[in-house]
Design a protein around this motif. Structure first.
Motif, PDB file in Angstrom:
ATOM      1  N   THR A 153      -0.546   2.041 -11.385  1.00 32.78           N
ATOM      2  CA  THR A 153      -1.232   2.407 -10.082  1.00 32.78           C
ATOM      3  C   THR A 153      -2.409   2.802 -10.103  1.00 32.78           C
ATOM      4  O   THR A 153      -3.402   2.539  -9.342  1.00 32.78           O
ATOM      5  CB  THR A 153      -0.466   3.366  -9.378  1.00 32.78           C
ATOM      6  OG1 THR A 153      -0.404   4.602 -10.123  1.00 32.78           O
ATOM      7  CG2 THR A 153       1.081   3.370  -9.183  1.00 32.78           C
ATOM      8  N   THR A 203      -5.197   3.034  -7.264  1.00 36.75           N
ATOM      9  CA  THR A 203      -4.322   4.245  -6.421  1.00 36.75           C
ATOM     10  C   THR A 203      -4.301   5.496  -7.353  1.00 36.75           C
ATOM     11  O   THR A 203      -4.361   5.406  -8.424  1.00 36.75           O
ATOM     12  CB  THR A 203      -2.885   3.507  -5.962  1.00 36.75           C
ATOM     13  OG1 THR A 203      -3.115   2.442  -5.416  1.00 36.75           O
ATOM     14  CG2 THR A 203      -2.240   4.634  -5.185  1.00 36.75           C
ATOM     15  N   GLY A 204      -4.334   6.603  -6.771  1.00 37.44           N
ATOM     16  CA  GLY A 204      -4.190   7.764  -7.287  1.00 37.44           C
ATOM     17  C   GLY A 204      -5.410   8.542  -8.041  1.00 37.44           C
ATOM     18  O   GLY A 204      -5.183   9.414  -8.754  1.00 37.44           O
ATOM     19  N   SER A 249       2.508   6.156  -7.157  1.00 38.41           N
ATOM     20  CA  SER A 249       1.412   6.879  -8.003  1.00 38.41           C
ATOM     21  C   SER A 249       1.560   8.307  -7.730  1.00 38.41           C
ATOM     22  O   SER A 249       1.521   9.036  -8.788  1.00 38.41           O
ATOM     23  CB  SER A 249       0.089   6.555  -7.233  1.00 38.41           C
ATOM     24  OG  SER A 249      -0.964   7.219  -8.131  1.00 38.41           O
ATOM     25  N   ALA A 250       1.792   8.790  -6.649  1.00 41.37           N
ATOM     26  CA  ALA A 250       1.941  10.125  -6.528  1.00 41.37           C
ATOM     27  C   ALA A 250       3.160  10.953  -7.086  1.00 41.37           C
ATOM     28  O   ALA A 250       3.311  11.886  -7.684  1.00 41.37           O
ATOM     29  CB  ALA A 250       1.980  10.751  -4.990  1.00 41.37           C
ATOM     30  N   GLU A 299       1.227   4.074  -3.198  1.00 40.68           N
ATOM     31  CA  GLU A 299       0.843   5.401  -2.955  1.00 40.68           C
ATOM     32  C   GLU A 299       2.173   6.472  -3.248  1.00 40.68           C
ATOM     33  O   GLU A 299       1.985   7.504  -3.870  1.00 40.68           O
ATOM     34  CB  GLU A 299       0.735   5.892  -1.522  1.00 40.68           C
ATOM     35  CG  GLU A 299      -0.935   5.033  -1.062  1.00 40.68           C
ATOM     36  CD  GLU A 299      -0.938   5.029   0.546  1.00 40.68           C
ATOM     37  OE1 GLU A 299      -0.012   5.745   1.056  1.00 40.68           O
ATOM     38  OE2 GLU A 299      -1.891   4.720   1.042  1.00 40.68           O
ATOM     39  N   GLN A 300       3.295   5.834  -2.981  1.00 35.63           N
ATOM     40  CA  GLN A 300       4.378   6.556  -3.294  1.00 35.63           C
ATOM     41  C   GLN A 300       4.657   6.771  -4.744  1.00 35.63           C
ATOM     42  O   GLN A 300       4.771   7.523  -5.573  1.00 35.63           O
ATOM     43  CB  GLN A 300       5.401   5.802  -2.841  1.00 35.63           C
ATOM     44  CG  GLN A 300       7.018   6.551  -3.249  1.00 35.63           C
ATOM     45  CD  GLN A 300       8.177   5.426  -2.647  1.00 35.63           C
ATOM     46  OE1 GLN A 300       8.118   5.010  -1.642  1.00 35.63           O
ATOM     47  NE2 GLN A 300       8.925   5.309  -3.531  1.00 35.63           N
ATOM     48  N   GLY A 303       0.933  -1.292   0.031  1.00 33.91           N
ATOM     49  CA  GLY A 303       0.049  -0.093  -0.070  1.00 33.91           C
ATOM     50  C   GLY A 303       0.812   1.279  -0.005  1.00 33.91           C
ATOM     51  O   GLY A 303       0.595   2.081  -0.762  1.00 33.91           O
ATOM     52  N   HIS A 304       1.934   1.202   0.867  1.00 32.15           N
ATOM     53  CA  HIS A 304       2.800   2.456   0.897  1.00 32.15           C
ATOM     54  C   HIS A 304       3.589   2.638  -0.428  1.00 32.15           C
ATOM     55  O   HIS A 304       3.601   3.639  -1.025  1.00 32.15           O
ATOM     56  CB  HIS A 304       3.549   2.216   2.092  1.00 32.15           C
ATOM     57  CG  HIS A 304       4.890   3.271   2.167  1.00 32.15           C
ATOM     58  ND1 HIS A 304       4.552   4.484   2.382  1.00 32.15           N
ATOM     59  CD2 HIS A 304       6.083   3.285   1.761  1.00 32.15           C
ATOM     60  CE1 HIS A 304       5.687   5.387   2.252  1.00 32.15           C
ATOM     61  NE2 HIS A 304       6.536   4.484   2.174  1.00 32.15           N
TER      62      HIS A 304
END
Length: 379
Positions: free
Chosen positions: A370, A375-376, A35-36, A32-33, A28-29
């Motif tokens: 992602t 995500t994102g 994608s952003a 997120e990393q 999960g982490h």
């Protein structure tokens, strides 16, 4: 589509900086990393995806396959724009909300599609003109109904759209973009294409190759044992086998892209015959293991997407989680993934156009990955 002609000229064969011995990380982490960072980097470099933006050199040739047709290297500016269009096309379907990042990227694609010079880029290389024109129409954003590129579709002939002389994979690619573009063609239906596709045929091919390699290893070991004449020498040891992927690099990319097209980038199931999904998933897992060991970032991201297209949750598979951690470690602080592999990565000392040329494709594929994993998107 341009594919790497052989294994050694594929994503690379760097030392395993993402070897399984490293911590896997938290999926999960990592997502997120990734994608952003990737979506942010793309948003800050939209002008470099635009072949008509002033004041920037265009990206030069970059080897390797791409999620959109890539039949040659003569019109790489069109390729970069088409890949951005693929991202925004899938992003819009997945998240129709008011995400300003998506809106800005889509506006840039729309401006390129409306430009009077874009049809010339699409037809610059005759061998790839059909696929590029179809992809352009298939991925066109709203507001381009009367754009200049539309006239280029009228130049397509029955021969351009015929199945003759095309492999099953090439016919699948042609049908996918022709259908989305609303262009009539002579390609067989998807169920027939699926039965002949590499997702169905390649697992058995890979198994047969592994058995042949095992047989060669046994014969080599027997030769070594028979040659041992020195008293006390160790006998019967097999010579070490090179760490080879289960299929060639071009076959691996045909596998991933077939999953994209048959499932419409995970919008539907892949429609494979009974039992074929499990075999394709197993081969995808073995390929992912190899990519993680060798830092083949682009192919790793595509294989994670393939798992999604096959109905799997990559965050719940060991190889999927390892691949996400590998990509997260490869990502630079600016959000880019600096190349297709560790062996071909860009340097921070590279001029901006060269860095973009090496980094944009894998960064974009990572961003799309992602999004397919949920995500994102806009909360």
């Amino acid at each position: 589509m341009t594919t790497t002609p052989g294994l050694r000229t594929g994503p690379g064969s760097a030392a395993p900086g993402c070897a399984p011995a490293a911590p896997v990380g938290r999926p999960g982490h990592d997502l997120e990393q990734l994608s952003a960072g990737a979506l942010g980097w793309i948003g800050r470099h939209l002008d470099r995806f635009d072949p008509f933006a002033p004041g920037h050199d265009r990206p030069g040739p970059t080897p390797g396959p791409t999620p959109v047709p890539d039949p040659g290297g003569a019109h790489r500016p069109a390729k970069a724009a088409l890949e951005l269009a693929l991202l925004t096309h899938c992003w819009t379907r997945l998240d129709p909300g008011d995400d300003p990042r998506r809106a800005e990227a889509t506006d840039r694609v729309r401006a390129v599609w409306l430009h009077s010079g874009f049809p010339r880029l699409l037809t610059a290389e005759p061998r790839g003109a059909t696929q590029y024109r179809l992809a352009c129409a298939a991925l066109a954003p709203a507001g381009t109904e009367n754009a200049p590129f539309r006239a280029a579709l009228a130049g397509l002939t029955a021969a351009d759209l015929a199945p003759v002389g095309r492999s099953p994979y090439q016919r699948l690619e042609l049908r996918y973009y022709a259908d989305k573009a609303g262009v009539a063609h002579g390609i067989e239906p998807y169920p027939e294409l699926a039965r002949r596709n590499v997702l169905v045929t390649l697992p058995a091919t890979a198994l047969a190759r592994a058995r042949r390699r095992d047989a060669l290893d046994r014969r080599a070991a027997e030769t070594v044992r028979d040659a041992q004449t020195v008293e006390g020498a160790e006998t019967g040891r097999r010579p070490p086998r090179p760490d080879e992927p289960p299929v060639t690099v071009p076959e691996a990319y045909a596998l991933t892209h077939s999953a994209f097209y048959l499932s419409d980038f995970a919008r539907t199931g892949p429609g494979l015959p009974d039992g074929a999904v499990a075999d394709a998933a197993a081969l995808t897992g073995r390929l992912l293991d190899h990519c993680v060991r060798h830092d083949w970032w682009d192919l790793a991201a595509e294989l994670v997407m393939t798992q999604v297209c096959l109905g799997l949750d990559p965050t719940g598979t060991p190889e999927g989680a390892a691949a996400l951690a590998c990509l997260a470690r490869a990502q630079r602080p600016d959000g880019s993934v600096p190349g297709r592999s560790a062996a071909t990565r860009a340097s921070t000392a590279d001029p901006a156009p060269e860095y973009f040329a090496k980094a944009y494709h894998t960064t974009l594929v990572t961003a799309l990955m992602t999004l397919l994993l949920g995500t994102g998107r806009t909360p």
